[in-house]
Design a protein around this motif. Structure first.
Motif, PDB file in Angstrom:
ATOM      1  N   PHE A 267       0.838  -1.204   0.000  1.00  0.00           N
ATOM      2  CA  PHE A 267       0.000   0.000   0.000  1.00  0.00           C
ATOM      3  C   PHE A 267       0.871   1.251   0.000  1.00  0.00           C
ATOM      4  O   PHE A 267       0.564   2.238  -0.672  1.00  0.00           O
ATOM      5  CB  PHE A 267      -0.928  -0.007   1.224  1.00  0.00           C
ATOM      6  CG  PHE A 267      -2.366  -0.249   0.886  1.00  0.00           C
ATOM      7  CD1 PHE A 267      -3.311   0.748   1.007  1.00  0.00           C
ATOM      8  CD2 PHE A 267      -2.783  -1.499   0.419  1.00  0.00           C
ATOM      9  CE1 PHE A 267      -4.638   0.528   0.692  1.00  0.00           C
ATOM     10  CE2 PHE A 267      -4.105  -1.731   0.105  1.00  0.00           C
ATOM     11  CZ  PHE A 267      -5.042  -0.718   0.235  1.00  0.00           C
TER      12      PHE A 267
ATOM     13  N   SER B 142      -6.781  -6.270  -1.993  1.00  0.00           N
ATOM     14  CA  SER B 142      -6.553  -5.042  -1.232  1.00  0.00           C
ATOM     15  C   SER B 142      -6.215  -3.873  -2.153  1.00  0.00           C
ATOM     16  O   SER B 142      -6.733  -2.761  -1.982  1.00  0.00           O
ATOM     17  CB  SER B 142      -5.430  -5.249  -0.216  1.00  0.00           C
ATOM     18  OG  SER B 142      -5.764  -6.257   0.718  1.00  0.00           O
TER      19      SER B 142
ATOM     20  N   GLY C 165      -8.391  -0.584  -2.729  1.00  0.00           N
ATOM     21  CA  GLY C 165      -7.747   0.705  -2.477  1.00  0.00           C
ATOM     22  C   GLY C 165      -7.796   1.632  -3.674  1.00  0.00           C
ATOM     23  O   GLY C 165      -7.899   2.862  -3.522  1.00  0.00           O
TER      24      GLY C 165
END
Length: 235
Positions: free
Chosen positions: A33, A130, A134
């Motif tokens: 991330f 994820s 995101g």
């Protein structure tokens, strides 16, 4: 065979490996991330993406990070499940059971391989999901080059996970020959650098021919590891 696998998981306290796998997945997700959404991968001077050729998309990054971690993770499990049993002489007791030695050793290998394979596949899927979620709220630095609705995506994910875990049999064989858990872990680290590292722009990561050859060698080492185990003395 399934009972033997479950017995190996219970004997080696598989719960701690489940917790470790969850922690690894969380750490990988946080790091990914940071690279994808929080400008960690951007050059501080130019503001441009600072990444090797071919790494301007998400898939190679996910594969690189997860494969790198799980080659070492699998090596550590092989060291704990199998090599340490020889080193601590607990294999003597196991081989006293009215079960063929080859079956016991193969069950240990399969218990480790299956856990690592499932953990790696789920970790990769978690990372891809994820990043996909995101990207709905933030602008990613890397291009999203995968389709979660595609059957081919899941097939590639399973195949790549199986291959990466399977090549860890190389480190297992080295550890068994040396009767050393440290040798197993060290060889898995060397294997990680060999398969995922790079020298300048040269890398063997993603080289299909190299991975096929390494997979063949790994399967050969599986055969060699259980070859004549019925008559071979324990050291």
């Amino acid at each position: 065979m399934l009972k033997l696998i479950k017995l190996e998981w219970k004997k080696n306290n598989v719960k701690k490996y489940i917790i470790s796998a969850l922690i690894l997945a969380a750490l990988l997700c946080l790091f990914l991330f940071g690279l994808t959404f929080f400008d960690m991968a951007l050059d501080s001077d130019t503001g441009m993406l600072d990444a090797p050729p071919g790494y301007n998309v998400v898939s190679p990054l996910v594969e690189f990070l997860s494969n790198m971690v799980y080659i070492c993770f699998s090596g550590a499990m092989f060291a704990s499940f199998i090599v340490s049993a020889y080193k601590n002489k607990t294999m003597n007791l196991m081989f006293s059971y009215p079960i063929k030695r080859q079956k016991i050793l193969f069950a240990q290998m399969l218990a480790t391989w299956s856990f690592s394979f499932i953990a790696l596949a789920l970790t990769k899927l978690f990372l891809y999901l994820s990043i996909q979620i995101g990207s709905k709220y933030m602008q990613p630095v890397f291009l999203l080059d995968y389709n979660l609705k595609s059957t081919e995506f899941y097939l590639c994910l399973l195949v790549s996970s199986a291959v990466m875990v399977s090549i860890s049999f190389v480190s297992l064989y080295i550890g068994l020959q040396m009767r050393s858990s440290k040798a197993t872990i060290i060889s898995s680290v060397v294997l990680m650098f060999l398969t995922q590292g790079n020298i300048g722009d040269f890398t063997l990561a993603g080289n299909t021919v190299f991975y096929c050859l390494l997979l063949v060698v790994s399967l050969l080492f599986v055969v060699l590891s259980i070859y004549r185990v019925e008559t071979r003395d324990l050291r």
